[in-house]
Design an enzyme around this catalytic site. Sequence first.
Site, PDB file in Angstrom:
ATOM      1  N   LYS A 152     -10.319  16.796  -9.889  1.00  0.00           N
ATOM      2  CA  LYS A 152      -9.840  18.170  -9.755  1.00  0.00           C
ATOM      3  C   LYS A 152     -10.938  18.905  -8.988  1.00  0.00           C
ATOM      4  O   LYS A 152     -11.994  19.205  -9.551  1.00  0.00           O
ATOM      5  CB  LYS A 152      -9.630  18.772 -11.144  1.00  0.00           C
ATOM      6  N   TYR A 170       0.822  -1.221   0.000  1.00  0.00           N
ATOM      7  CA  TYR A 170       0.000   0.000   0.000  1.00  0.00           C
ATOM      8  C   TYR A 170       0.847   1.259   0.000  1.00  0.00           C
ATOM      9  O   TYR A 170       0.530   2.234  -0.672  1.00  0.00           O
ATOM     10  CB  TYR A 170      -0.914   0.063   1.223  1.00  0.00           C
ATOM     11  N   GLU A 207      -6.777  13.077 -17.588  1.00  0.00           N
ATOM     12  CA  GLU A 207      -6.742  11.760 -18.223  1.00  0.00           C
ATOM     13  C   GLU A 207      -5.305  11.246 -18.293  1.00  0.00           C
ATOM     14  O   GLU A 207      -5.045  10.062 -18.066  1.00  0.00           O
ATOM     15  CB  GLU A 207      -7.333  11.817 -19.643  1.00  0.00           C
TER      16      GLU A 207
END
Length: 140
Positions: free
Chosen positions: A100, A55, A75
């Site tokens: 965002k 993790y 993207e």
Amino acid sequence: MADDKIILTGMLFYGHHGVTDEEQRLGQRFLVDVELETDTRAAGQRDDITQAVNYAAVYLSTKEVVEGESRRLIEAVAEGIASRILEEQPVRGARVRVTKPSPPIPGAVLSGAAVEIYRRGEVVGKPQKETLDGEKTTAV
């Protein structure tokens, strides 16, 4: 067989991504969620961390992509995160959501703009075999 999932949510970073010059220069916060497909049985049955997805490494890789090289599109940020995780971790697939929180949309009232992608990697632990035309494929 359905894959098990490891999910890291709400990772918050500061990066310099965006279409406008101001976004690239000033930067802003980005919120990232990652969902990883993997088989957790060996780690769970043996209680063995060496058999588990790391993790901390997933978090650090995500942080390095978001806080690293400036990109115009979220993207592209999501693609960078997914590619890095699939290269570094024993996972079959990665779903990455990049949000965002403050997109520069004039007059907009919203809690954020996001992109979510899903990418698959090689099936971990399965040997590759060669097809008749010489291409390599993962044995299932």
